[in-house]
Motif scaffolding. Structure first.
Motif, PDB file in Angstrom:
ATOM      1  N   VAL A 109       0.818  -1.217   0.000  1.00 37.56           N
ATOM      2  CA  VAL A 109       0.000   0.000   0.000  1.00 37.56           C
ATOM      3  C   VAL A 109       0.848   1.263   0.000  1.00 37.56           C
ATOM      4  CG1 VAL A 109      -1.526   1.366   1.479  1.00 37.56           C
ATOM      5  CG2 VAL A 109      -2.094  -1.016   0.967  1.00 37.56           C
ATOM      6  N   TRP A 110       1.871   1.314   0.843  1.00 34.18           N
ATOM      7  CA  TRP A 110       2.634   2.566   0.943  1.00 34.18           C
ATOM      8  C   TRP A 110       3.327   2.906  -0.365  1.00 34.18           C
ATOM      9  CZ3 TRP A 110       7.726   3.598   0.085  1.00 34.18           C
ATOM     10  CH2 TRP A 110       8.641   2.530   0.095  1.00 34.18           C
ATOM     11  N   GLU A 111       3.801   1.892  -1.100  1.00 37.48           N
ATOM     12  CA  GLU A 111       4.458   2.169  -2.381  1.00 37.48           C
ATOM     13  C   GLU A 111       3.440   2.618  -3.427  1.00 37.48           C
ATOM     14  OE1 GLU A 111       7.822   0.033  -4.011  1.00 37.48           O
ATOM     15  OE2 GLU A 111       7.748  -1.319  -2.263  1.00 37.48           O
ATOM     16  N   ASN A 112       2.215   2.097  -3.342  1.00 36.02           N
ATOM     17  CA  ASN A 112       1.164   2.603  -4.216  1.00 36.02           C
ATOM     18  C   ASN A 112       0.937   4.081  -3.958  1.00 36.02           C
ATOM     19  OD1 ASN A 112      -0.662   0.723  -6.030  1.00 36.02           O
ATOM     20  ND2 ASN A 112       0.044  -0.565  -4.331  1.00 36.02           N
ATOM     21  N   VAL A 113       0.826   4.440  -2.672  1.00 39.10           N
ATOM     22  CA  VAL A 113       0.554   5.834  -2.315  1.00 39.10           C
ATOM     23  C   VAL A 113       1.719   6.732  -2.708  1.00 39.10           C
ATOM     24  CG1 VAL A 113       0.135   7.398  -0.370  1.00 39.10           C
ATOM     25  CG2 VAL A 113      -0.997   5.163  -0.450  1.00 39.10           C
ATOM     26  N   ALA A 114       2.935   6.237  -2.520  1.00 44.39           N
ATOM     27  CA  ALA A 114       4.130   7.048  -2.760  1.00 44.39           C
ATOM     28  C   ALA A 114       4.646   6.955  -4.195  1.00 44.39           C
ATOM     29  CB  ALA A 114       5.236   6.613  -1.798  1.00 44.39           C
ATOM     30  N   PHE A 115       3.898   6.296  -5.070  1.00 46.37           N
ATOM     31  CA  PHE A 115       4.399   6.042  -6.426  1.00 46.37           C
ATOM     32  C   PHE A 115       4.813   7.335  -7.129  1.00 46.37           C
ATOM     33  CE2 PHE A 115       4.088   5.121 -10.959  1.00 46.37           C
ATOM     34  CZ  PHE A 115       4.772   3.909 -11.039  1.00 46.37           C
ATOM     35  N   GLY A 116       3.979   8.362  -7.042  1.00 44.26           N
ATOM     36  CA  GLY A 116       4.294   9.635  -7.704  1.00 44.26           C
ATOM     37  C   GLY A 116       5.496  10.323  -7.084  1.00 44.26           C
ATOM     38  N   LEU A 117       5.681  10.173  -5.769  1.00 46.02           N
ATOM     39  CA  LEU A 117       6.836  10.769  -5.105  1.00 46.02           C
ATOM     40  C   LEU A 117       8.133  10.115  -5.567  1.00 46.02           C
ATOM     41  CD1 LEU A 117       5.535  10.964  -1.405  1.00 46.02           C
ATOM     42  CD2 LEU A 117       5.657  12.832  -3.063  1.00 46.02           C
ATOM     43  N   ILE A 118       8.115   8.781  -5.623  1.00 46.59           N
ATOM     44  CA  ILE A 118       9.330   8.041  -5.969  1.00 46.59           C
ATOM     45  C   ILE A 118       9.640   8.142  -7.451  1.00 46.59           C
ATOM     46  CG2 ILE A 118      10.395   5.753  -6.018  1.00 46.59           C
ATOM     47  CD1 ILE A 118       8.680   5.071  -3.522  1.00 46.59           C
ATOM     48  N   GLU A 130       7.333   7.630   4.825  1.00 46.99           N
ATOM     49  CA  GLU A 130       6.826   8.483   5.903  1.00 46.99           C
ATOM     50  C   GLU A 130       5.687   9.366   5.405  1.00 46.99           C
ATOM     51  OE1 GLU A 130      10.212  10.629   7.275  1.00 46.99           O
ATOM     52  OE2 GLU A 130      11.072   8.933   8.377  1.00 46.99           O
ATOM     53  N   ARG A 131       5.866   9.934   4.231  1.00 45.68           N
ATOM     54  CA  ARG A 131       4.823  10.799   3.673  1.00 45.68           C
ATOM     55  C   ARG A 131       3.593   9.989   3.286  1.00 45.68           C
ATOM     56  NH1 ARG A 131       7.898  14.803  -0.480  1.00 45.68           N
ATOM     57  NH2 ARG A 131       5.734  15.368  -0.963  1.00 45.68           N
ATOM     58  N   ALA A 132       3.817   8.770   2.803  1.00 46.61           N
ATOM     59  CA  ALA A 132       2.690   7.912   2.435  1.00 46.61           C
ATOM     60  C   ALA A 132       1.870   7.551   3.670  1.00 46.61           C
ATOM     61  CB  ALA A 132       3.202   6.640   1.752  1.00 46.61           C
ATOM     62  N   ILE A 133       2.540   7.218   4.776  1.00 45.08           N
ATOM     63  CA  ILE A 133       1.823   6.860   6.007  1.00 45.08           C
ATOM     64  C   ILE A 133       1.035   8.062   6.530  1.00 45.08           C
ATOM     65  CG2 ILE A 133       2.154   6.241   8.431  1.00 45.08           C
ATOM     66  CD1 ILE A 133       4.470   4.420   7.502  1.00 45.08           C
ATOM     67  N   ALA A 134       1.634   9.248   6.453  1.00 43.09           N
ATOM     68  CA  ALA A 134       0.923  10.459   6.876  1.00 43.09           C
ATOM     69  C   ALA A 134      -0.303  10.702   6.012  1.00 43.09           C
ATOM     70  CB  ALA A 134       1.860  11.654   6.826  1.00 43.09           C
ATOM     71  N   THR A 135      -0.167  10.450   4.719  1.00 41.40           N
ATOM     72  CA  THR A 135      -1.291  10.658   3.803  1.00 41.40           C
ATOM     73  C   THR A 135      -2.380   9.619   4.033  1.00 41.40           C
ATOM     74  OG1 THR A 135       0.282  11.520   2.171  1.00 41.40           O
ATOM     75  CG2 THR A 135      -1.932  11.036   1.396  1.00 41.40           C
ATOM     76  N   LEU A 136      -1.998   8.391   4.331  1.00 41.90           N
ATOM     77  CA  LEU A 136      -2.983   7.369   4.681  1.00 41.90           C
ATOM     78  C   LEU A 136      -3.782   7.801   5.897  1.00 41.90           C
ATOM     79  CD1 LEU A 136      -0.856   4.135   4.141  1.00 41.90           C
ATOM     80  CD2 LEU A 136      -2.901   4.778   2.849  1.00 41.90           C
ATOM     81  N   GLY A 137      -3.118   8.424   6.867  1.00 39.20           N
ATOM     82  CA  GLY A 137      -3.818   8.938   8.034  1.00 39.20           C
ATOM     83  C   GLY A 137      -4.850   9.981   7.665  1.00 39.20           C
ATOM     84  N   ALA A 138      -4.556  10.776   6.629  1.00 37.03           N
ATOM     85  CA  ALA A 138      -5.486  11.823   6.195  1.00 37.03           C
ATOM     86  C   ALA A 138      -6.768  11.253   5.608  1.00 37.03           C
ATOM     87  CB  ALA A 138      -4.806  12.738   5.171  1.00 37.03           C
ATOM     88  N   VAL A 139      -6.710   9.999   5.139  1.00 30.09           N
ATOM     89  CA  VAL A 139      -7.913   9.359   4.603  1.00 30.09           C
ATOM     90  C   VAL A 139      -8.460   8.298   5.560  1.00 30.09           C
ATOM     91  CG1 VAL A 139      -7.261   9.865   2.218  1.00 30.09           C
ATOM     92  CG2 VAL A 139      -6.606   7.658   3.229  1.00 30.09           C
ATOM     93  N   GLY A 140      -8.003   8.356   6.804  1.00 30.69           N
ATOM     94  CA  GLY A 140      -8.581   7.503   7.837  1.00 30.69           C
ATOM     95  C   GLY A 140      -8.031   6.100   7.916  1.00 30.69           C
ATOM     96  N   LEU A 141      -6.806   5.877   7.419  1.00 32.23           N
ATOM     97  CA  LEU A 141      -6.213   4.539   7.482  1.00 32.23           C
ATOM     98  C   LEU A 141      -5.001   4.547   8.406  1.00 32.23           C
ATOM     99  CD1 LEU A 141      -6.411   3.502   3.696  1.00 32.23           C
ATOM    100  CD2 LEU A 141      -7.879   2.722   5.576  1.00 32.23           C
ATOM    101  N   THR A 142      -4.842   3.489   9.195  1.00 32.32           N
ATOM    102  CA  THR A 142      -3.777   3.410  10.182  1.00 32.32           C
ATOM    103  C   THR A 142      -2.443   3.044   9.545  1.00 32.32           C
ATOM    104  OG1 THR A 142      -4.214   1.069  10.622  1.00 32.32           O
ATOM    105  CG2 THR A 142      -5.446   2.691  11.932  1.00 32.32           C
ATOM    106  N   PRO A 143      -1.327   3.312  10.241  1.00 31.61           N
ATOM    107  CA  PRO A 143      -0.004   2.969   9.688  1.00 31.61           C
ATOM    108  C   PRO A 143       0.154   1.494   9.352  1.00 31.61           C
ATOM    109  CG  PRO A 143       0.237   4.469  11.549  1.00 31.61           C
ATOM    110  CD  PRO A 143      -1.215   4.065  11.506  1.00 31.61           C
ATOM    111  N   GLU A 144      -0.578   0.622  10.059  1.00 25.55           N
ATOM    112  CA  GLU A 144      -0.463  -0.821   9.805  1.00 25.55           C
ATOM    113  C   GLU A 144      -0.889  -1.190   8.393  1.00 25.55           C
ATOM    114  OE1 GLU A 144      -0.302   0.048  13.913  1.00 25.55           O
ATOM    115  OE2 GLU A 144      -1.956   0.463  12.538  1.00 25.55           O
TER     116      GLU A 144
END
Length: 267
Positions: A109-118, A130-144
């Motif tokens: 999941v985190w690499e999917n979210v961070a795909f544009g960054l990388i 780190e940025r992907a996990i923070a963004t997941l939090g913004a949409v209501g998903l936990t770091p796990e």
């Protein structure tokens, strides 16, 4: 307001401006002279039935397809035919939530979210995660959730991950392609609320396509209806129920009778 064009009253150069956009595939004309402005920070939703050209319009703005005629401007710059590095520069302004989320099954999941960054911005993997996990939090998903794979997620969670990916690069413009497709009414409303919050938090401009009127009403400032390649009505969302337009009235109430005639194949 029932004009086919117009902005929400904000001054300055539109974030997105289309003039005379036409696209045909052989004899089939899909877009037939589209004029539309989307102001900075505005959320516009394009409604219309299946096969009316909504996706083709998005693809033209994104540069996936080139219109046969007309111009598309982003921040006042003509991007209709730009390619190479110029196109890449334009694309860096965009985020996209695809229909069905369209996640990469082989990536966590985190690499999917961070795909544009990388891939697009060259951000290192540690910072990107780190940025992907923070963004997941913004949409209501936990770091796990970050280390799970898409196949381990429900449909609603996949859509949230898709939204996180769309906003992770902090784009200036976000496109939403049928954002609630395949979701139950409650989860659809959750996603709509998240879209509104994320767009507002970013100060982004949003352009969406959908046939879900509950979604269209919630996430938009203005609504435009596309029918047979033309925008037959553009107006504030608050006026959609009193548009005075027979096409709009039939569509928003889901009536079989009216000027929109569905082609039904006889067996």
């Amino acid at each position: 307001m029932s004009a086919v064009n117009g902005t929400n009253g904000a001054g300055g150069t539109p974030k997105i401006s289309l003039r005379g956009v036409r696209k045909a595939f052989g004899p089939k004309v899909v877009l037939d002279g589209i004029d539309l402005d989307v102001a900075r920070g505005e959320s516009v939703v394009i409604i219309g039935g299946s096969g009316t050209g909504k996706s083709v319009l998005l693809k033209c703005i994104l540069g996936i397809l080139q219109p046969d005629q007309g111009t598309i401007r982003i921040d006042g710059e003509d991007t209709t035919h730009v390619t190479g590095r110029e196109r890449e520069a334009v694309m860096r302004k965009f985020g996209m939530l695809f229909q069905g989320a369209a996640l990469f099954d082989s990536l966590p999941v985190w690499e999917n979210v961070a795909f544009g960054l990388i891939q697009g911005q060259g951000v290192g993997r540690r910072e990107a995660k780190e940025r992907a996990i923070a963004t997941l939090g913004a949409v209501g998903l936990t770091p796990e959730v970050a280390d799970l794979f898409p196949s381990e997620l429900s449909g609603g969670m996949q859509k949230r991950v898709g939204l996180a990916r769309a906003i992770c690069t902090r784009p200036e413009v976000i496109f939403f392609d049928e954002p609630t497709t395949g979701l139950d009414p409650i989860m659809s409303d959750v996603i709509n609320d998240l879209i509104v919050k994320c767009v507002q938090d970013l100060g982004a401009t949003a352009l969406s396509i959908t046939h879900d009127m509950a979604s269209a009403r919630k996430i938009s400032n203005r609504i435009a209806m596309l029918h047979k390649g033309k925008l037959v009505w553009v107006g504030p969302t608050s006026e959609i129920d009193n548009s005075g337009n027979a096409f709009v009235d039939q569509f928003i109430h889901g009536r079989a009778e009216g000027p929109i005639q569905m082609q039904i194949r006889a067996f």
